[in-house]
Scaffold this active site. Structure first.
Site, PDB file in Angstrom:
ATOM      1  N   SER A 151      12.140  -2.718  -4.318  1.00  9.40           N
ATOM      2  CA  SER A 151      10.702  -2.621  -4.099  1.00  9.40           C
ATOM      3  C   SER A 151      10.290  -1.158  -4.243  1.00  9.40           C
ATOM      4  CB  SER A 151      10.323  -3.181  -2.737  1.00  9.40           C
ATOM      5  OG  SER A 151      11.134  -2.605  -1.770  1.00  9.40           O
ATOM      6  N   LYS A 201      -0.820  -1.802 -10.387  1.00 10.06           N
ATOM      7  CA  LYS A 201       0.129  -2.610  -9.618  1.00 10.06           C
ATOM      8  C   LYS A 201      -0.493  -3.986  -9.400  1.00 10.06           C
ATOM      9  CE  LYS A 201       3.050  -2.585  -5.542  1.00 10.06           C
ATOM     10  NZ  LYS A 201       2.630  -3.829  -4.913  1.00 10.06           N
ATOM     11  N   GLU A 243       5.307  -9.327 -13.637  1.00 15.76           N
ATOM     12  CA  GLU A 243       4.583  -9.949 -12.532  1.00 15.76           C
ATOM     13  C   GLU A 243       3.904 -11.239 -13.000  1.00 15.76           C
ATOM     14  OE1 GLU A 243       5.155  -8.230  -9.921  1.00 15.76           O
ATOM     15  OE2 GLU A 243       3.624  -8.662  -8.420  1.00 15.76           O
ATOM     16  N   LYS A 294      -1.321   3.219  -3.301  1.00 15.15           N
ATOM     17  CA  LYS A 294      -2.201   2.113  -2.936  1.00 15.15           C
ATOM     18  C   LYS A 294      -3.669   2.523  -2.978  1.00 15.15           C
ATOM     19  CE  LYS A 294       0.841  -1.073  -1.929  1.00 15.15           C
ATOM     20  NZ  LYS A 294       0.993  -1.778  -0.687  1.00 15.15           N
ATOM     21  N   CYS A 354       6.862  -0.914  31.346  1.00 13.66           N
ATOM     22  CA  CYS A 354       7.094  -1.901  30.297  1.00 13.66           C
ATOM     23  C   CYS A 354       6.744  -3.284  30.851  1.00 13.66           C
ATOM     24  CB  CYS A 354       8.564  -1.843  29.890  1.00 13.66           C
ATOM     25  SG  CYS A 354       9.053  -3.146  28.741  1.00 13.66           S
TER      26      CYS A 354
HETATM   27  S1  IVH Z   1       7.980  -1.497 -11.004  1.00  7.28           S
HETATM   28  C1  IVH Z   1      11.982  -0.734  -9.013  1.00  7.28           C
HETATM   29  N1  IVH Z   1       5.622  -1.861 -12.024  1.00  7.28           N
HETATM   30  O1  IVH Z   1       5.238  -4.302  -7.095  1.00  7.28           O
HETATM   31  C2  IVH Z   1      10.534  -0.862  -9.182  1.00  7.28           C
HETATM   32  N2  IVH Z   1       6.190  -3.096 -10.086  1.00  7.28           N
HETATM   33  O2  IVH Z   1       6.487  -3.123  -4.522  1.00  7.28           O
HETATM   34  C3  IVH Z   1      10.170  -2.151  -9.710  1.00  7.28           C
HETATM   35  N3  IVH Z   1       4.478  -4.640  -9.321  1.00  7.28           N
HETATM   36  O3  IVH Z   1       8.229  -6.080  -6.735  1.00  7.28           O
HETATM   37  C4  IVH Z   1       8.776  -2.392  -9.733  1.00  7.28           C
HETATM   38  N4  IVH Z   1       3.022  -4.203 -10.905  1.00  7.28           N
HETATM   39  O4  IVH Z   1       6.330  -7.187  -7.948  1.00  7.28           O
HETATM   40  C5  IVH Z   1       6.466  -2.198 -11.044  1.00  7.28           C
HETATM   41  N5  IVH Z   1       3.584  -2.088 -13.070  1.00  7.28           N
HETATM   42  C6  IVH Z   1       4.427  -2.446 -12.101  1.00  7.28           C
HETATM   43  C7  IVH Z   1       4.094  -3.412 -11.117  1.00  7.28           C
HETATM   44  C8  IVH Z   1       5.018  -3.702 -10.126  1.00  7.28           C
HETATM   45  C9  IVH Z   1       3.275  -4.922  -9.821  1.00  7.28           C
HETATM   46  C10 IVH Z   1       5.069  -5.256  -8.116  1.00  7.28           C
HETATM   47  C11 IVH Z   1       6.433  -5.852  -8.323  1.00  7.28           C
HETATM   48  C12 IVH Z   1       7.347  -5.191  -7.349  1.00  7.28           C
HETATM   49  C13 IVH Z   1       6.385  -4.629  -6.371  1.00  7.28           C
HETATM   50  C14 IVH Z   1       6.985  -3.394  -5.760  1.00  7.28           C
END
Ligand code: IVH
Length: 674
Positions: A84, A118, A174, A306, A400
């Site tokens: 991720s 993203k 995606e 984000k 607590c």
């Molecule tokens: S790269 C090792 N590129 O975001 C990195 N991820 O939080 C691999 N996502 O699981 C991800 N658009 O589902 C990448 N242009 C993009 C993306 C993307 C959406 C999602 C993907 C991933 C999540 C990561």
């Protein structure tokens, strides 16, 4: 024949119940009934609809999207883990991210990034051999995915055959549903992402085919032969193979360009036909990506920046405290339910006591709530003008929920007093213990399917599970008598629990929830002990001090971690609980870090600054080649590598004394064949 109207009414009622159960499962990820009960209802409906064909007019069952997907997809190991991404929320996070990259690569100048929207969907990987789509997997836990080939093959955007292909090509991307398409099915799902996820995991691919799923490719997994030098070239080539590439992808060269690009995409966001929750910035040069590598969760070469979050206003009806698995006391505001970005929010975190005091947040206040992505909603600010005359300052409880006095600790490194109050009773506090159990069964830990948070709460209240070891000696006869538990769900639970007994040492260390020992540190510690019997020596008060001294030498482990391990194991109750857990498990030894490295079984230490690469990169390379990195000079050390800039004299002298092989930076490269 029964009265037609009566049959229709009964059928409608049952269909509605099924839709609701479906919703609970998919949208809220909180099934209300057991699998068997669900299956029974489904079968009953199928039988009735077969018997009375006129019912089809009311609701064709095959049109109920999200007929519960089976959990029985074959699991397949990803050729390369699907990781991720780390998150950035503001410019400062981007600057930090870039700084880490230049430090790691030992670069002074900017590196180029590929900027990509993203997409908020579901990631999948597609494997092509000699141009043929051979299988498609869901992300799963990142290491193992589910074989959902048939479902992915229903997506028109996904090519089934490639022209002029390499021998092996894995395309990652995606799967999503367009906003307009979602409108047509929105009564069945909470949001487009859930709809895409639910549809992809249908057992019956003809159900998936009915949903207008789409696909954007954004990267690759295994590829043979190696074809690309840059991420941007890779995207272009994927396009010529017929994969849809998002048209808003571009390259950026520095922080200012990143900021501009981020703002531009945020402004475009609402006009796009798909949900975008940020921009991913990836180091464009693929050799650099390889050098940077990843931590256990996410690559060092990419970040998700984000978009700012959605806000709403509501009133605080109460402030309660929650106890976390590390004993952290978190105040939570109970608010009048309000919809924030499509989700109903009735709780919002207030972070800690200082935050409440700083913002002077009180019960009865009208506040602004913010929800960003999957982050817990938080209280941003108070509208003091709307405050009533009788409002009273909120006094933060010092005890607590278990009754113990809470404490604010002082950080060893910064010497600052922690903002968070904690209950330090560990397993002695019922509230902390329950949260620890939830952590133990979670995905990154023992990963026990069917034993979610709700079930833990329930089993805890019924005295079925009070300590981790209880999970492995559950009284299934008692569970059988509980509502919602049928033969099938009990069998599934039993299987999942049995399977989880075989656990790698590093996962086990992470699972027991020692504060400051996350996945990365657990791996480092696991590799240090290698076998659980060595790890068990931590329970021995006499041996522990010596072991902790050695642990201090490990790259990544500092005073904070050492103190936390000491606190954990010196607590008698913790020790008892973990020892009895270990008795019922089969903890697997760590595998050798690398089977074929130049430094297999060798201990290395680095001192001084390097010219061609950063020390972090040197360490990462040594580890990839089988070495263990030590932090101090001892007889165990095999090589001391000295960089040109400011090596520690004392270390060199001691190494000479102990007749340890000392290497210059140049020799180091020779040994690596670089
Ligand atoms: S790269 C090792 N590129 O975001 C990195 N991820 O939080 C691999 N996502 O699981 C991800 N658009 O589902 C990448 N242009 C993009 C993306 C993307 C959406 C999602 C993907 C991933 C999540 C990561």
């Amino acid at each position: 024949m029964k009265n037609k109207k009566k049959i229709q009414d009964e059928y409608k009622k049952k269909v509605n119940r099924l839709i609701n159960l479906n919703k609970a499962y998919f949208d809220k990820d909180k099934p209300i009934v057991s699998d068997s009960e669900f299956d029974k209802l489904k079968q009953e409906l199928i039988n009735i609809s077969k018997k009375y064909t006129f019912l089809k007019k009311i609701k064709d069952l095959s049109k109920i999207v999200g007929f519960k997907p089976s959990t029985k997809f074959e699991k397949v190991k990803h050729s390369k883990p699907m990781l991720s991404l780390g998150n950035a929320f503001e410019k400062k996070d981007i600057i930090d991210f870039k700084k880490k990259i230049s430090n790691f690569l030992n670069f002074k100048s900017d590196v180029q990034f590929s900027a990509e929207p993203k997409i908020d969907g579901i990631s999948s990987t597609l494997r092509y051999e000699k141009g043929d789509l051979v299988f498609g997997l869901s992300r799963g836990d990142g290491i193992f995915g589910e074989n959902i080939t048939e479902n992915l093959a229903t997506i028109k955007d996904i090519p089934k055959k490639l022209l002029d292909p390499p021998e092996i090509l894995e395309v990652r991307g995606e799967v999503y549903i367009g906003k307009k398409d979602f409108e047509k099915i929105k009564d069945k799902f909470a949001n487009p992402r859930n709809a895409a996820g639910g549809s992809l995991r249908q057992k019956n691919s003809s159900e998936t085919a009915k949903i207008p799923l789409k696909f954007f490719a954004y990267g690759i997994g295994e590829v043979k032969p190696k074809l690309f030098k840059k991420q941007s070239d890779l995207l272009k080539r994927l396009k010529t193979w017929g994969f849809p590439i998002n048209e808003l992808c571009e390259t950026v060269n520095n922080t200012d360009e990143i900021e501009k690009n981020h703002i531009k995409l945020e402004n475009l966001r609402s006009n796009l036909d798909y949900d975008v929750d940020g921009v991913v910035y990836k180091v464009n040069n693929l050799d650099f990506q390889e050098r940077l590598g990843s931590t256990s969760n996410s690559p060092r070469w990419a970040i998700a920046y984000k978009f700012s979050s959605v806000k709403a206003s509501s009133k605080i009806t109460n402030i309660v405290i929650q106890v976390g698995r590390t004993g952290a006391i978190t105040p939570v505001a109970k608010i009048n339910p309000v919809t924030v970005g499509g989700v109903v929010v009735s709780n919002a975190t207030l972070h800690n006591e200082d935050e409440i005091n700083r913002k002077d947040i009180r019960i009865g206040d009208t506040v602004t709530i913010q929800r960003a992505g999957d982050v817990i909603p938080q209280v941003l600010s108070v509208d003091k003008a709307k405050r009533g005359k009788n409002s009273k300052k909120f006094i933060f409880p010092t005890k607590c929920l278990c009754g113990a006095i809470t404490k604010k600790e002082t950080s060893i490194t910064t010497k600052k007093i922690d903002a968070v109050r904690r209950c330090l009773k560990g397993y002695e506090c019922d509230f902390t213990a329950k949260e620890k159990l939830k952590h133990i069964v979670s995905k990154d830990a023992f990963d026990i399917e069917g034993l979610g948070k709700k079930v833990i709460d329930n089993f805890w209240n019924l005295n079925l599970i009070k300590t981790p070891a209880d999970i492995f000696r559950l009284d299934y006869l008692k569970i059988r008598k509980l509502e919602g538990w049928g033969e099938l769900s009990i069998k599934n639970l039993q299987n999942a629990i049995d399977k989880s007994k075989n656990i790698m040492l590093d996962k086990f260390i992470f699972s027991i929830g020692i504060r400051h020992i996350g996945q990365e540190n657990a791996k480092i510690i696991g590799n240090f002990f290698k076998k659980s019997k060595h790890f068990s020596e931590l329970f021995n008060d006499k041996k522990r001090a010596k072991i902790l001294q050695n642990l201090e030498d490990l790259n990544g482990i500092g005073d904070t971690q050492i103190r936390s391990i000491e606190d954990f194991f010196s607590n008698k109750k913790n020790s008892e609980i973990i020892q009895s857990l270990m008795l019922v498990l089969n903890i697997k030894d760590m595998q050798k870090i690398s089977q074929n490295g130049v430094f297999i079984n060798k201990n290395i230490m680095f001192t001084g600054g390097f010219e061609k690469m950063s020390r972090s990169e040197a360490k990462a390379i040594a580890e990839e080649n089988g070495a263990k990195i030590l932090g101090s000079v001892s007889k165990k050390l095999n090589y001391l590598v000295i960089g040109n800039s400011k090596p520690t004299k004392k270390k060199i002298e001691k190494a000479k004394e102990l007749k340890i092989n000392i290497m210059t930076e140049e020799n180091w490269y020779k040994l690596l064949n670089r």
